[in-house]
Enzyme design. Structure first.
Site, PDB file in Angstrom:
ATOM      1  N   SER A 127      -4.830  -4.116   2.338  1.00  0.00           N
ATOM      2  CA  SER A 127      -4.266  -2.913   1.728  1.00  0.00           C
ATOM      3  C   SER A 127      -5.360  -2.065   1.116  1.00  0.00           C
ATOM      4  O   SER A 127      -6.376  -2.587   0.619  1.00  0.00           O
ATOM      5  CB  SER A 127      -3.286  -3.347   0.630  1.00  0.00           C
ATOM      6  OG  SER A 127      -2.962  -2.250  -0.194  1.00  0.00           O
ATOM      7  N   TYR A 152      -0.902  -9.085  -7.099  1.00  0.00           N
ATOM      8  CA  TYR A 152      -0.673  -8.722  -5.690  1.00  0.00           C
ATOM      9  C   TYR A 152      -1.975  -8.240  -5.045  1.00  0.00           C
ATOM     10  O   TYR A 152      -2.383  -8.730  -3.988  1.00  0.00           O
ATOM     11  CB  TYR A 152       0.412  -7.632  -5.592  1.00  0.00           C
ATOM     12  CG  TYR A 152       0.350  -6.859  -4.300  1.00  0.00           C
ATOM     13  CD1 TYR A 152       0.862  -7.397  -3.121  1.00  0.00           C
ATOM     14  CD2 TYR A 152      -0.260  -5.601  -4.235  1.00  0.00           C
ATOM     15  CE1 TYR A 152       0.767  -6.698  -1.923  1.00  0.00           C
ATOM     16  CE2 TYR A 152      -0.355  -4.903  -3.052  1.00  0.00           C
ATOM     17  CZ  TYR A 152       0.159  -5.461  -1.895  1.00  0.00           C
ATOM     18  OH  TYR A 152       0.050  -4.765  -0.718  1.00  0.00           O
ATOM     19  N   LYS A 156      -4.718  -9.874  -1.970  1.00  0.00           N
ATOM     20  CA  LYS A 156      -5.288  -9.199  -0.786  1.00  0.00           C
ATOM     21  C   LYS A 156      -6.806  -9.373  -0.777  1.00  0.00           C
ATOM     22  O   LYS A 156      -7.404  -9.647   0.260  1.00  0.00           O
ATOM     23  CB  LYS A 156      -4.918  -7.712  -0.773  1.00  0.00           C
ATOM     24  CG  LYS A 156      -3.432  -7.433  -0.576  1.00  0.00           C
ATOM     25  CD  LYS A 156      -2.949  -7.903   0.781  1.00  0.00           C
ATOM     26  CE  LYS A 156      -1.453  -7.675   0.992  1.00  0.00           C
ATOM     27  NZ  LYS A 156      -0.913  -8.376   2.177  1.00  0.00           N
TER      28      LYS A 156
HETATM   29  C1  UD1 Z   1       1.713   0.874  -4.088  1.00  0.00           C
HETATM   30  C2  UD1 Z   1       0.942  -0.185  -4.805  1.00  0.00           C
HETATM   31  C3  UD1 Z   1      -0.077  -0.782  -3.856  1.00  0.00           C
HETATM   32  C4  UD1 Z   1       0.622  -1.327  -2.624  1.00  0.00           C
HETATM   33  C5  UD1 Z   1       1.470  -0.260  -1.989  1.00  0.00           C
HETATM   34  C6  UD1 Z   1       2.326  -0.899  -0.920  1.00  0.00           C
HETATM   35  C7  UD1 Z   1       0.921   0.346  -7.210  1.00  0.00           C
HETATM   36  C8  UD1 Z   1       0.092   0.825  -8.364  1.00  0.00           C
HETATM   37  N1  UD1 Z   1       0.324   0.348  -6.010  1.00  0.00           N
HETATM   38  O1  UD1 Z   1       0.798   1.914  -3.732  1.00  0.00           O
HETATM   39  O2  UD1 Z   1      -0.784  -1.794  -4.499  1.00  0.00           O
HETATM   40  O3  UD1 Z   1      -0.332  -1.786  -1.694  1.00  0.00           O
HETATM   41  O4  UD1 Z   1       2.346   0.339  -2.942  1.00  0.00           O
HETATM   42  O5  UD1 Z   1       3.035   0.055  -0.220  1.00  0.00           O
HETATM   43  O6  UD1 Z   1       2.071  -0.006  -7.348  1.00  0.00           O
HETATM   44  N2  UD1 Z   1       5.657   7.770  -7.183  1.00  0.00           N
HETATM   45  C9  UD1 Z   1       6.470   8.594  -7.941  1.00  0.00           C
HETATM   46  N3  UD1 Z   1       7.762   8.203  -8.160  1.00  0.00           N
HETATM   47  C10 UD1 Z   1       8.273   7.031  -7.643  1.00  0.00           C
HETATM   48  C11 UD1 Z   1       7.430   6.198  -6.873  1.00  0.00           C
HETATM   49  C12 UD1 Z   1       6.127   6.595  -6.685  1.00  0.00           C
HETATM   50  O7  UD1 Z   1       6.049   9.645  -8.409  1.00  0.00           O
HETATM   51  O8  UD1 Z   1       9.452   6.737  -7.887  1.00  0.00           O
HETATM   52  C13 UD1 Z   1       4.281   8.206  -6.926  1.00  0.00           C
HETATM   53  C14 UD1 Z   1       3.233   7.243  -7.451  1.00  0.00           C
HETATM   54  O9  UD1 Z   1       2.880   7.600  -8.767  1.00  0.00           O
HETATM   55  C15 UD1 Z   1       2.094   7.459  -6.462  1.00  0.00           C
HETATM   56  C16 UD1 Z   1       2.787   7.845  -5.158  1.00  0.00           C
HETATM   57  O10 UD1 Z   1       4.103   8.234  -5.518  1.00  0.00           O
HETATM   58  O11 UD1 Z   1       1.327   8.541  -6.865  1.00  0.00           O
HETATM   59  C17 UD1 Z   1       2.885   6.690  -4.174  1.00  0.00           C
HETATM   60  O12 UD1 Z   1       3.442   5.568  -4.832  1.00  0.00           O
HETATM   61  P1  UD1 Z   1       3.821   4.238  -4.056  1.00  0.00           P
HETATM   62  O13 UD1 Z   1       4.658   4.559  -2.883  1.00  0.00           O
HETATM   63  O14 UD1 Z   1       4.368   3.264  -5.035  1.00  0.00           O
HETATM   64  O15 UD1 Z   1       2.423   3.736  -3.472  1.00  0.00           O
HETATM   65  P2  UD1 Z   1       1.059   3.389  -4.231  1.00  0.00           P
HETATM   66  O16 UD1 Z   1       1.217   3.381  -5.691  1.00  0.00           O
HETATM   67  O17 UD1 Z   1      -0.002   4.230  -3.639  1.00  0.00           O
END
Ligand code: UD1
Length: 342
Positions: A127, A152, A156
């Site tokens: 990842s 997690y 990895k």
């Molecule tokens: C997350 C994990 C990462 C994992 C990946 C798997 C964290 C910090 N990171 O990545 O370790 O490998 O998922 O797919 O959890 N967001 C919102 N509202 C929401 C959900 C997300 O604003 O309800 C934003 C987050 O702040 C981020 C972006 O969307 O900026 C993507 O979030 P997400 O899909 O959870 O992925 P990552 O955080 O990049």
């Protein structure tokens, strides 16, 4: 004539099911194993519907070494793709042992069986989380990994290291780690897609569930980052493109074309997209409105991460192709199908 057989652990999961389809379409035979801990038999049915034929499936927990040994005894294959793992960051903070146990024991069991049965090639699901808050962007495979911020993420990193060390030590063993950026979307047939249990942690499943009325409104985690619109930047990779990267990696392994015994590839699009951009595109292409509120930052989020994909483009001969709009349409089509929305 099919090419060789590939063992796929976690093949009923989100990325595993799409990869199973892509491998069979590319001419490989597959043996899929999964314990359905975070997936359902319906995913295998979806795969079979898309392919128009049955696949070999066994309900096996990769942590159960004797059961796994049976799979190696019953089936001939040279290549294993290991997807089976837990993946919820928050849960891993609350229950670290569960994550270390499951993700590392299952991985070590796979490697041990490969050694025992002289099976040479393993492809590991890593990842972009291993890069953490990288100092330079976009990240290349040489960008130093940062200390993991969750158990997690640590599993990895540790699994990557185990693979590197084992490939170095065991003459017959070759490994590839694919570092996925943010996989999103679904198969164009809408027969397979992401199926999160409970409240989704990831952005796109939360978006599609909000559009479906299951969640009242979306929270955007922070708009005060040092980015163009203040929201985080990520590299959203279509899951079908991601699946094809696995086919390219398996082709490379089975053709004996690897330059090193252990290789790492970034699998992303190379284009950063902000949270607000993603929401706006989703609304536009699917002709709907999403209720959302800007809230505080989510602890542990990095402001920005996206891939330099030139190494994968050149060496794997693979490139992300599906336009983001199509990916967002497919994600919504899948959510509508599973919720019976017209
Ligand atoms: C997350 C994990 C990462 C994992 C990946 C798997 C964290 C910090 N990171 O990545 O370790 O490998 O998922 O797919 O959890 N967001 C919102 N509202 C929401 C959900 C997300 O604003 O309800 C934003 C987050 O702040 C981020 C972006 O969307 O900026 C993507 O979030 P997400 O899909 O959870 O992925 P990552 O955080 O990049």
């Amino acid at each position: 004539m099919s090419k060789e057989t590939v063992l796929i652990s976690g093949g009923a999961g989100y990325i595993g099911s799409h990869t199973t389809v892509a491998l069979v379409e590319a001419g490989y035979d597959v043996v899929v194993i999964d314990n359905f801990s975070n997936s359902e038999a319906g995913a295998i049915e979806g795969v079979e519907k898309i392919l128009g034929r049955k696949i070999t499936f066994e309900k096996i927990d990769t942590c159960d070494k004797d059961a796994l040994r049976g799979v190696f005894e019953r089936h001939q294959f040279n290549t294993v793709i290991h997807f089976a793992a837990y993946k919820a960051v928050g849960e891993s903070m609350a229950e670290p042992l569960k994550y270390y146990q499951n993700n590392l024991v299952s991985f070590m069991n796979i490697v041990e069986m490969m050694k025992e049965f002289n099976r040479p090639s393993i492809l590991f699901s890593s990842s972009a989380t291993v890069y953490g808050d990288a100092e330079t962007l976009p990240v290349t495979e040489q960008t130093p990994r940062q200390p993991a911020t969750s158990p997690y993420g640590n599993t990895k990193q540790i699994a990557e290291d185990i693979l590197r060390d084992c490939c170095r030590a065991y003459e017959r063993l070759y490994g590839i780690a694919l570092r996925y950026f943010n996989p999103i979307g679904a198969h164009p047939s809408a027969l397979i897609g992401e199926l999160p249990r409970g409240v989704p942690n990831n952005l796109l499943p939360f978006v599609t569930q909000t559009a479906a009325g299951i969640r009242e409104r979306l929270s955007v985690f922070g708009n005060d980052y040092d980015t163009p619109d203040g929201t985080c930047l990520r590299d959203y990779i279509d899951v079908v493109d991601l699946a094809k990267a696995h086919v390219a990696a398996v082709d490379r392994m089975t053709a004996g074309k690897m330059d090193e015994k252990y290789e790492i590839f970034n699998v992303g699009t190379g284009s950063p997209v902000s949270v607000l951009e993603l929401l706006t595109r989703f609304e536009a292409v699917n002709d709907l409105k999403l209720p959302y509120t800007i809230v505080g930052r989510r602890p542990g989020d990095v402001p920005a991460v996206w891939a330099d994909t030139s190494y994968a483009n050149k060496v794997l001969g693979w490139k992300a192709e599906r336009p983001l709009d199509d990916t967002l349409r497919a994600a919504w089509a899948w959510e509508k199908r599973i919720r019976n929305i017209k």
